[in-house]
Design an enzyme around this catalytic site. Structure first.
Site, short mmCIF file in Angstrom:
data_model
loop_
_atom_site.label_atom_id
_atom_site.label_comp_id
_atom_site.label_asym_id
_atom_site.label_seq_id
_atom_site.Cartn_x
_atom_site.Cartn_y
_atom_site.Cartn_z
N GLU A 196 -38.79 -9.51 -15.25
CA GLU A 196 -38.55 -8.07 -15.27
C GLU A 196 -39.40 -7.25 -14.30
OE1 GLU A 196 -37.53 -6.91 -19.70
OE2 GLU A 196 -39.22 -8.28 -19.59
N THR A 208 -43.76 -6.48 -27.66
CA THR A 208 -44.66 -5.53 -28.35
C THR A 208 -44.63 -5.76 -29.86
OG1 THR A 208 -42.89 -3.92 -28.06
CG2 THR A 208 -44.79 -3.70 -26.61
N ASN A 228 0.84 -1.20 0.00
CA ASN A 228 0.00 0.00 0.00
C ASN A 228 0.88 1.25 0.00
OD1 ASN A 228 -2.59 1.52 1.91
ND2 ASN A 228 -2.87 0.54 -0.05
N GLU A 267 -28.91 -10.44 -25.44
CA GLU A 267 -30.02 -10.62 -26.38
C GLU A 267 -29.57 -10.31 -27.81
OE1 GLU A 267 -33.72 -8.86 -25.21
OE2 GLU A 267 -34.52 -8.94 -27.24
N ALA A 308 -38.18 -10.38 -22.48
CA ALA A 308 -39.52 -9.85 -22.19
C ALA A 308 -40.25 -10.65 -21.12
CB ALA A 308 -40.37 -9.77 -23.47
N ARG A 324 -41.42 0.76 -24.99
CA ARG A 324 -41.85 0.21 -23.70
C ARG A 324 -41.84 1.30 -22.62
NH1 ARG A 324 -42.85 -5.06 -21.26
NH2 ARG A 324 -42.91 -5.88 -23.36
C1 LIG Z 1 -10.03 -5.36 -5.63
C2 LIG Z 1 -9.05 -4.44 -4.96
C3 LIG Z 1 -9.53 -3.62 -3.95
C4 LIG Z 1 -8.65 -2.75 -3.31
N1 LIG Z 1 -9.16 -1.97 -2.33
C5 LIG Z 1 -8.34 -1.10 -1.69
C6 LIG Z 1 -8.84 -0.29 -0.66
O1 LIG Z 1 -10.03 -0.36 -0.27
N2 LIG Z 1 -8.01 0.62 -0.10
C7 LIG Z 1 -6.70 0.71 -0.50
O2 LIG Z 1 -5.97 1.52 0.04
N3 LIG Z 1 -6.19 -0.09 -1.45
C8 LIG Z 1 -6.96 -0.99 -2.05
N4 LIG Z 1 -6.47 -1.78 -3.04
C9 LIG Z 1 -5.06 -1.66 -3.41
C10 LIG Z 1 -4.12 -2.75 -2.85
O3 LIG Z 1 -4.82 -3.85 -2.39
C11 LIG Z 1 -3.25 -2.25 -1.74
O4 LIG Z 1 -2.46 -1.21 -2.18
C12 LIG Z 1 -2.39 -3.34 -1.10
O5 LIG Z 1 -1.98 -2.89 0.15
C13 LIG Z 1 -1.17 -3.72 -1.91
O6 LIG Z 1 -0.47 -4.75 -1.27
P1 LIG Z 1 0.14 -5.98 -2.05
O7 LIG Z 1 0.87 -6.81 -1.06
O8 LIG Z 1 -0.86 -6.70 -2.82
O9 LIG Z 1 1.16 -5.25 -3.03
P2 LIG Z 1 1.88 -5.80 -4.30
O10 LIG Z 1 0.96 -5.74 -5.46
O11 LIG Z 1 2.48 -7.10 -4.04
O12 LIG Z 1 2.98 -4.69 -4.44
C14 LIG Z 1 2.63 -3.38 -4.70
C15 LIG Z 1 3.85 -2.50 -4.85
O13 LIG Z 1 4.52 -2.40 -3.62
C16 LIG Z 1 5.87 -2.83 -3.74
N5 LIG Z 1 6.20 -3.44 -2.45
C17 LIG Z 1 5.43 -4.34 -1.79
N6 LIG Z 1 6.01 -4.59 -0.60
C18 LIG Z 1 7.11 -3.84 -0.54
C19 LIG Z 1 8.13 -3.69 0.43
N7 LIG Z 1 8.06 -4.33 1.59
N8 LIG Z 1 9.13 -2.83 0.18
C20 LIG Z 1 9.19 -2.16 -0.99
N9 LIG Z 1 8.26 -2.27 -1.95
C21 LIG Z 1 7.25 -3.11 -1.72
C22 LIG Z 1 5.86 -3.75 -4.92
O14 LIG Z 1 7.11 -3.85 -5.53
C23 LIG Z 1 4.87 -3.06 -5.82
O15 LIG Z 1 5.47 -2.00 -6.49
C24 LIG Z 1 -7.29 -2.69 -3.69
C25 LIG Z 1 -6.83 -3.52 -4.70
C26 LIG Z 1 -7.70 -4.39 -5.33
C27 LIG Z 1 -7.19 -5.28 -6.41
#
Ligand SMILES: Cc1cc2nc3c(=O)[nH]c(=O)nc-3n(C[C@H](O)[C@H](O)[C@H](O)COP(=O)(O)OP(=O)(O)OC[C@H]3O[C@@H](n4cnc5c(N)ncnc54)[C@H](O)[C@@H]3O)c2cc1C
Ligand code: FES
Ligand code: FES
Length: 1479
Positions: free
Chosen positions: A1409, A1133, A410, A916, A1202, A998
């Site tokens: 529907e 229709t 994140n 459809e 329909a 419709r």
């Molecule tokens: C369906 C969906 C819903 C989501 N909802 C939210 C949400 O509600 N809120 C939100 O904030 N985010 C959301 N996200 C985004 C995502 O889930 C987050 O950002 C998550 O925390 C990423 O973590 P990951 O381990 O999957 O990262 P990865 O995809 O594995 O890595 C992401 C990036 O971080 C780098 N990285 C990972 N770990 C490290 C580390 N320790 N040191 C250096 N670089 C690192 C990787 O190289 C890459 O560049 C969502 C994503 C999806 C697909």
């Protein structure tokens, strides 16, 4: 490192091959250890796993396990859910969690055990798991495409904690578009170990009904229970609900010995995995996929050494929930992926130290959430930070995502709308960043989270560096407060619009509290996470008081001011949210301060530190609820009751047509005296859905030599298509060919098609103008899906200049006069104005807009075209509602006779009208490719392509004038309605004409308008052609009418409820299209009766009082009510479409095979047809089977649409049954009374009696068809209804009423539906369970359309989306359909009793529907709540146009308070402010 194809081979250069031996020497393995469903994946399969390959692709393509589905590819639908199990060496236990196989890299499962739906239980093995059984028996699946994912999600949850609260908290990562979720909730809860058994118990703990003091006990619970017991006695309807018998059966059978099934995940876990793999892994890919290299180091030093060695050319991957999206949607290529092993415990664990809480950067978010939940009760020094982290994580993505994603991901992604980054920044957290030199010497540096984000997605981190951990300082024991804020389009699994973490420290200062420190961080207000520095400075040193925060808000608004065309849009709303969060912070802190004061008073040590503490600032009682946000509130417990009349079959249309079905003359006798028709039989494919054994088009095993196809589409519109350059694409390894319009011409095929008008190309010819972004210009076929996608991307299209500004919206079209003019229709009737002198005529004028809707069927469009016999025959397997249309156009585009093209359709994963007509062009593309290549070709659209190309529900704009007469007794009578309807038809006509028709037939609503004029015309724009969608324009017409009703009610000073009640059509009234409502014409008019019945059932008057009382006590929470009646006309229709066929074979073993022209998309058509045939032959339901729909069995079919299919195919099936039964009659009479059908059939066979028959049904000529062009004939009687000379559009009406109650948060626009009650007249139901399923599913879909689903295009309102005309909402990430938590908390559905319908089979009524619009009752309840909020905010009673959908943005902005006003350049604009929309 460059990954280059090696010429003439299907391999790439991958220089890491040279490193294999050195890594091997360090102990690296090169083949992953993969385990699926209890067994080790053999090495020859495991070695096919690639670094870039998802687990889903491996399971489906390598393991051929197709139970796990692909719904979206982006972690947003849950169709791909699997259970991952691994051994925790520290805890010495197996842990189980769900994950999205579409994102999880297959190599990330090295050393883990994967359970797919096939491993849970199977029909083949005869061992349904209790979860599967519960889902089947409680009707939890309709189309079944989402079902395997939901089953596995539940399986994972039950493995951890089988309690109801836990399941309710965590079932947030799966979507279902069909069921409306309620039955799935029931199925899940039936297996919970702590389920409420639905029995009323007093505070004494005794079940009231079993209490010996029952008669004398006057406790409220007993009195209420006695009342409901008396009502149950009166009412012989069957009631199934959360407390139903079936649920109790489940609880009894599975809860008695839960260990047997709850332990399955443990018992399946391979023993050898309990000794975790200690060696690292390196997998080098050289296949034409160019997947690169995968490293799984097992020590921190190894990890850092790899980063050091391949600086900049290697990517860390943990949960892959960001990297996976970048790979798939931005097509990023990572030559090396590094995924650290969980054996590096420091980065996967949480430790609470003396001064800080240290969270390992790779710790899964769900582990953090769980950890926090255990310490947030005040038992730890870190409780104060644990609670806000926990609360924020509950709403972060979904359980499946949280189980794998981490904080490091994140932070490093640095999304401007990240949820955790503002939280961490506000808490003063610090990152520990590690790296090493070539010798492996590790060094570390610290960076404050608040300083980590440099600019848009840029952070203070070097390519060789790794975030090792996050340290969050220990908070003060009291007077320090941290609060999370989040508002999204949908509560569950949605990225924030604005998110925030706020921290405030207080110190007592005289009679008040001073803010001594504060940090406020926001996401969603800038290209990066920001700190509101000026606001912080302003607050520090001030005292805690509402006025302080009101002033601080002004500082904040200056600090975060957004331009109105800010990327992402919603400028005013985002600023309003920031201001509202800040205001909420005051209330929240004041509330928490009160709690602290109590703690201090009770704690000796603390109370000795503080003396004479001042009281918290006083807060008005009605403002206190501002402190409550959904972020920290419990998720609701969804329950409901479904009531239907006792199961029985009734004679309907068939008894009029065929003597044999008149019961007295029946040839055969009922089995056990029971009717099959009328029973709540489960869906015929239910068990197969639940085990993943149901085969959808994309699951059909590919014949040898098959090709995969990807469409090549235009990226802009309104420009000439100059040329196509395929050179690079054809050089892509694996690509076989690219076919364009020239190839169709070479075949002699017809490149033109269209649903009604022939105005579309299969492949756009060079030289033509591109009419819509995404128009198909060709198809790329290749040996693999990835190669065909790469080939399509590598194809270069040359465009001419954009000719003129594309017409995107309805307003654009009106300005440019861009209409499908030939389809403009007017419906008009007039009556003399009947008023007296005391009457007052009230007139209103206005406009109303409702947005479009994406079908979001869980299964995207899919076709497999298989040529045979030297290319002379073609079989097309296709997920389509329109078998014949597919056959017709696949034949014409390939220049083949229709008789040589067979189209087969087994089942669809949802259709809702979207399949459809809009399936045709992709099926044709596959057919052309198969015909030319002479190889089978599979074309399955990605979710993004499907959403971008296939159109949806038409957005509508209505301009109206209406009037009503206020009588001297204050009653109100509608007088006149004049409305102009415009729909956004898109770039081709498709079904826009009939959809508008419709709408015109429904814009009267269920109300009598003496004078009426409705004119409608579809607009031609550059959006993709919009098409059929459940309700087919009816809901847009009805919504317009209800809007006008509200407007008139407001103007007349009467409640909307009363205006509706007083103006319902009565028996004998005539509609504007000349149909008389009443028994002998269109069937009984039941709405007035139903209105009264539902009103009494929900105790409407009491609810009104309670809501008014609630609203008077709450300033920031408002409730609203709505009561909505609806009528929906049944019949196509277009007259010719009201016909259908069926082929029935009786076999000599007494079983029956029915083939009919309808298609099964989850609605249960085939189940109902089986019931009808079983009843006809008096055989058990299991003895009748419907296989696929196939153009060589029943020809010249109509699309399944329909809502007419049971009416048509039920009757056609009965026609065929009747023919066979007539032939069997003499045989039957010659046999003993108790002869079975098998004996009769056998004898008939030997007597050379034909046991097969083709049945046919056409709706009576006088009961369908409406011709707009017919002028009134001179001979037409003057007293006949106006317009009735044009025909009779509907056979009858399905009728219904709904009541909804909602609560909105005035500060944020968040809402929840407290209760919805639905009463529907479905005639005499053929299958109450299926009908209730259709009602619930349609209701939730209608609720989604009217409250949260917002389709967004690049247009004048969204200038940040380019090119103009491009649809932005192309996946579950950007387009939100209702999720599990959005269902009304109490959701009750009843079928009206004693309602006959002589005009349809077995006296039933169509249901697919009609209930859709009832879901909009939630919209009207929201509107009522907003009205209450406006009134309490001092906005005068001016009528406001609440547009559909009522998104959180619309709700918040319409509440109009000083916060909203402060965001406007001109505060007066706030009253009529309309958020931007794509209509
Ligand atoms: C369906 C969906 C819903 C989501 N909802 C939210 C949400 O509600 N809120 C939100 O904030 N985010 C959301 N996200 C985004 C995502 O889930 C987050 O950002 C998550 O925390 C990423 O973590 P990951 O381990 O999957 O990262 P990865 O995809 O594995 O890595 C992401 C990036 O971080 C780098 N990285 C990972 N770990 C490290 C580390 N320790 N040191 C250096 N670089 C690192 C990787 O190289 C890459 O560049 C969502 C994503 C999806 C697909
Ligand atoms: S397919 Fe994986 S979540 Fe949708
Ligand atoms: S049954 Fe859930 S999507 Fe169809």
């Amino acid at each position: 490192m460059k990954l280059k194809p090696i010429r003439g081979t299907l391999t790439y250069e991958n220089e890491d091959v040279d490193l294999i031996s050195s890594f091997k020497q360090k102990g690296y393995r090169t083949t992953p250890a993969l385990y699926v469903n209890g067994s080790k994946v053999p090495d020859h399969l495991a070695s096919q796993a690639r670094a870039d390959q998802t687990l889903l692709s491996f399971l489906r393509e390598v393991m051929l396990l197709t139970g796990t589905k692909l719904g979206c590819s982006e972690g947003g639908c849950g169709a791909c859910t699997v259970t991952i199990s691994k051994y925790d060496t520290e805890k010495k236990e197996i842990i189980h969690y769900s994950a999205n196989a579409c994102l999880m890299p297959v190599l990330a499962t090295d050393g883990c055990h994967v359970t797919t739906v096939e491993g849970v239980g199977s029909v083949k093995g005869g061992n349904l798991h209790p979860i599967q059984k519960a889902m089947v028996d409680m009707h939890g699946s309709q189309c079944g495409f989402c079902t395997p994912g939901i089953i596995v999600a539940m399986y994972s949850l039950f493995a951890n904690n089988p309690s109801q609260k836990y399941i309710e908290e965590h079932l947030d990562g799966n979507l279902c578009r069909c069921t409306g979720y309620r039955p799935i909730w029931d199925a899940a809860k039936s297996l919970c170990q702590d389920d409420d058994d639905g029995i009323t118990r007093g505070p004494c703990g005794v079940a009231c009904r079993e209490c010996p003091e029952r008669e004398v006990c006057d406790m409220e619970c007993n009195v209420e229970d006695k009342k409901s017991a008396a009502e149950e006695k009166k009412d012989d309807s069957v009631c199934c609900s959360s407390s139903s018998d079936k649920m109790k059966d489940f609880q009894e059978s599975y809860l008695k010995d839960p260990k047997a099934w709850l332990d399955q995940p443990n018992s399946m876990f391979p023993e050898e995995l309990k000794t975790p793999l200690s060696s690292p892994l390196m997998v080098v890919d050289r296949s034409f996929h160019a997947a690169g290299t995968w490293f799984k180091p097992t020590t921190l030093q190894d990890l850092l050494l790899i980063l050091n060695q391949f600086k900049g050319e290697c990517k860390i991957v943990i949960g892959n929930t960001e990297v996976g999206i970048e790979t798939k949607f931005k097509h990023s290529v990572f030559p090396r992926l590094v995924s650290p092993s969980t054996s590096i415990t420091s980065i996967f664990s949480i430790e609470s130290g003396e001064n800080s809480l240290r969270i390992g950067s790779c710790t899964p978010l769900s582990t953090i959430q769980h950890y926090c939940s255990e310490i947030m009760d005040g038992s730890s020094d870190y409780s104060r930070i644990a609670k806000p982290i926990h609360d924020m994580l509950r709403w972060f993505a979904s359980t499946q995502i949280r189980n794998v994603a981490c904080l490091g991901g994140n932070l490093a992604t640095a999304s401007p709308i990240s949820d955790m980054n503002p939280m961490l920044a506000s808490m003063g957290a610090t990152l520990i960043i590690a790296s090493c030199d070539e010798n492996g010497v590790i060094s570390r540096r610290n960076v404050k989270v608040s300083e980590f984000f440099l600019s848009y997605r840029t952070v203070d981190l070097q390519p060789h560096e790794f975030i090792e951990g996050i340290e969050i300082p220990k908070p003060d024991e009291v007077f320090e407060y941290i609060v999370p804020f989040k508002q999204a389009r949908r509560r569950e699994d949605d990225i924030s619009i604005v998110t925030s973490g706020m921290r405030l420290k207080l110190a007592p200062n005289g009679t008040s509290y001073e803010i001594t420190d504060c940090s406020i961080a926001f996401g969603g207000l800038a290209p990066k996470t920001i700190m509101a520095n000026e606001t912080q400075s302003y607050l520090i040193g001030k005292s805690l008081a509402l006025e302080t925060f009101v002033e601080a808000r002004k500082v904040l608004l200056k600090e975060i001011r957004l331009p109105s065309d800010v990327p992402g849009g919603q400028a005013q709303y985002r600023m309003t949210l920031a201001g509202s969060f800040l205001q909420t912070m005051f209330y929240k802190v004041t509330d928490l301060l009160g709690e602290d004061l109590m703690t201090i008073a009770e704690d000796n040590v603390l109370s000795s530190q503080f003396s004479n503490l001042p009281s918290p600032p006083s807060v008005n009682e009605d403002e206190k609820s501002a402190a409550e946000t959904f972020v920290e509130q419990e998720k609701p417990s969804i329950s409901g009751e479904q009531k239907f009349p006792p199961p029985k079959s009734y004679n309907g249309l068939e008894s009029k047509k065929y003597d044999i079905f008149n019961e007295k003359k029946s040839v055969t006798k009922k089995i056990d005296g029971k009717d099959v028709v009328g029973q709540p039989a489960t869906h015929a494919s239910g068990a197969l859905h639940c085990t993943g054994e149901a085969v959808y088009t994309d699951d059909i095993p590919l014949p040898p030599n098959s090709l995969h196809a990807t469409l090549i589409t235009a990226a802009i519109c309104n420009a000439e298509f100059l040329s196509i350059d395929t050179k690079l694409a054809l050089e892509t390894p694996g690509v076989h060919a690219i076919y364009t319009h020239e190839d169709i011409e070479r075949l002699g095929g017809n490149n033109i098609w269209g649903a009604i008008q022939h105005d579309e190309y299969i492949f756009l010819p060079v030289g033509a103008t591109i009419s819509t972004v995404g128009q198909v210009v060709g198809v790329c076929v290749a040996d693999s899906l990835e190669a065909s996608e790469a080939g399509a991307r590598a194809t270069k299209i040359e465009y001419g200049d954009v000719k003129e500004t594309p017409i995107v919206s309805i307003e654009d079209a009106i300005n440019a006069n861009s209409f499908f003019e030939f389809s403009r229709h007017v419906l008009e009737k007039s009556s003399p104005l009947l008023t007296s002198e005391e009457d007052e005529l009230v007139e209103v004028e206005g406009s109303f807009r409702c947005g479009g809707q994406e079908h979001f069927y869980l299964e995207t469009n899919s076709t497999l075209a298989v040529p045979s016999d030297g290319g002379r025959d073609l079989t097309v397997y296709c997920s389509t509602q329109a078998v014949t249309k597919t056959q017709k156009y696949c034949a014409s585009v390939t220049n083949m006779p229709a008789s040589r093209v067979v189209v087969r359709m087994k089942r669809m994963g949802g259709g809702f009208g979207g399949k459809e007509t809009r399936t045709v062009f992709s099926s044709c593309a596959a057919a052309v490719a198969a015909k030319i290549s002479s190889r089978p070709v599979r074309l399955t659209l990605s979710r993004a392509t499907d959403m971008a190309l296939t159109g949806g529900r038409h957005a509508f704009l209505a301009k109206y004038k209406a009037s009503a007469i206020v009588k001297s007794d204050k009653s109100v009578k509608l007088n006149a309605f004049d409305v102009q309807l415009f729909s956004n038809g898109g770039s081709a006509f498709d079904l826009s004409g009939p959809v508008m028709d419709r709408a015109l037939f429904h814009v009267d609503g269920p109300y009598y308008w003496p004078t009426f004029r409705a004119e409608g015309v579809p607009c031609k724009t550059v959006q993709p052609p919009h098409t059929a969608y459940r309700g087919f324009g009816g809901p847009q017409g009805l919504a317009t009418c209800e809007h006008v009703m509200d407007h008139l009610a407001n103007a007349c000073g009467i409640s909307g409820y009363e205006l509706r009640r007083q103006n319902l059509y009565s028996d004998g009234d005539v509609t504007p299209f000349g149909q008389i409502l009443g028994e002998e014409y269109t069937g009984k008019w039941n709405i007035p009766k139903m209105f009264q019945k539902l009103m009494e059932e929900v105790k409407y008057d009491e609810r009104v009082k309670e809501v008014a009382e609630f609203n008077s006590r709450h300033k920031y929470k408002k409730r609203g009510l709505s009561f909505l009646p609806t009528k929906f006309g049944i019949a196509f229709t277009a007259k010719f479409m009201n016909q259908g066929g069926a082929l029935v074979h009786l076999y000599t073993d007494g079983t029956v095979l029915v083939s009919h022209g309808g298609t099964e998309m989850g609605q249960g058509l085939s189940t109902k047809v089986c019931q009808i045939a079983a009843q006809a032959f008096s055989i058990p339901l299991e003895d009748v089977y419907v296989n696929d729909t196939s153009s060589d069995k029943v020809a010249n079919t109509q699309p399944t649409a329909a809502s007419m299919s049971t009416d048509m195919y039920g009757m056609a099936t009965l026609d065929a049954c009747q023919q066979i039964l007539e032939r069997l009659k003499p045989i039957r009479e010659a046999l003993p009374e108790d002869a079975t059908l098998q004996q009769i059939a056998e004898k008939a066979f030997f007597e050379r009696v034909d046991l097969s028959a083709h049945g046919y049904f056409a709706l009576d000529n006088s009961r369908c068809g409406f011709d707009w062009t017919i002028e009134k004939p001179e001979s037409f009687p003057d007293d006949a209804p106006q317009n009735s000379w044009k025909g009779h559009p509907f056979n009858y009406f399905t009728q219904g009423c709904a009541f909804s109650e909602v609560e909105i948060n005035v500060l944020t626009g968040d809402h929840k539906t407290i209760r919805s009650d639905v009463l529907v007249d479905v005639g005499r139901t053929i299958n109450p369970a299926l009908d209730i399923g259709q009602i619930e599913g349609a209701f939730i879909q209608g609720m989604g359309w009217s409250t949260m689903e917002e389709v967004v295009y690049g247009d004048d309102d969204h200038t940040w989306i380019r090119p103009r005309g491009r649809v932005f909402t192309t996946g579950p990430g950007t387009y939100k359909i209702p999720a599990f938590n959005d269902v009304p908390e109490s959701f009750n559905v009843s079928l009206m009793e004693n309602v006959d319908n002589p005009f349809a089979v077995h006296s039933s009524k169509a249901i697919g529907e009609p209930p859709f619009f009832l879901g909009a009752s939630v919209f009207y309840a929201i509107k009522d709540a907003v009205k209450n909020a406006r009134e309490s905010n001092g906005v005068d009673n001016t009528y406001f146009e609440m547009r559909m959908p009522a998104t959180s943005e619309r709700i918040r902005m319409a509440c109009v308070d000083d916060i909203v006003q402060d965001t406007m350049e001109n505060p007066e604009d706030a009253i009529f402010f309309q958020p931007l929309s794509s209509v």
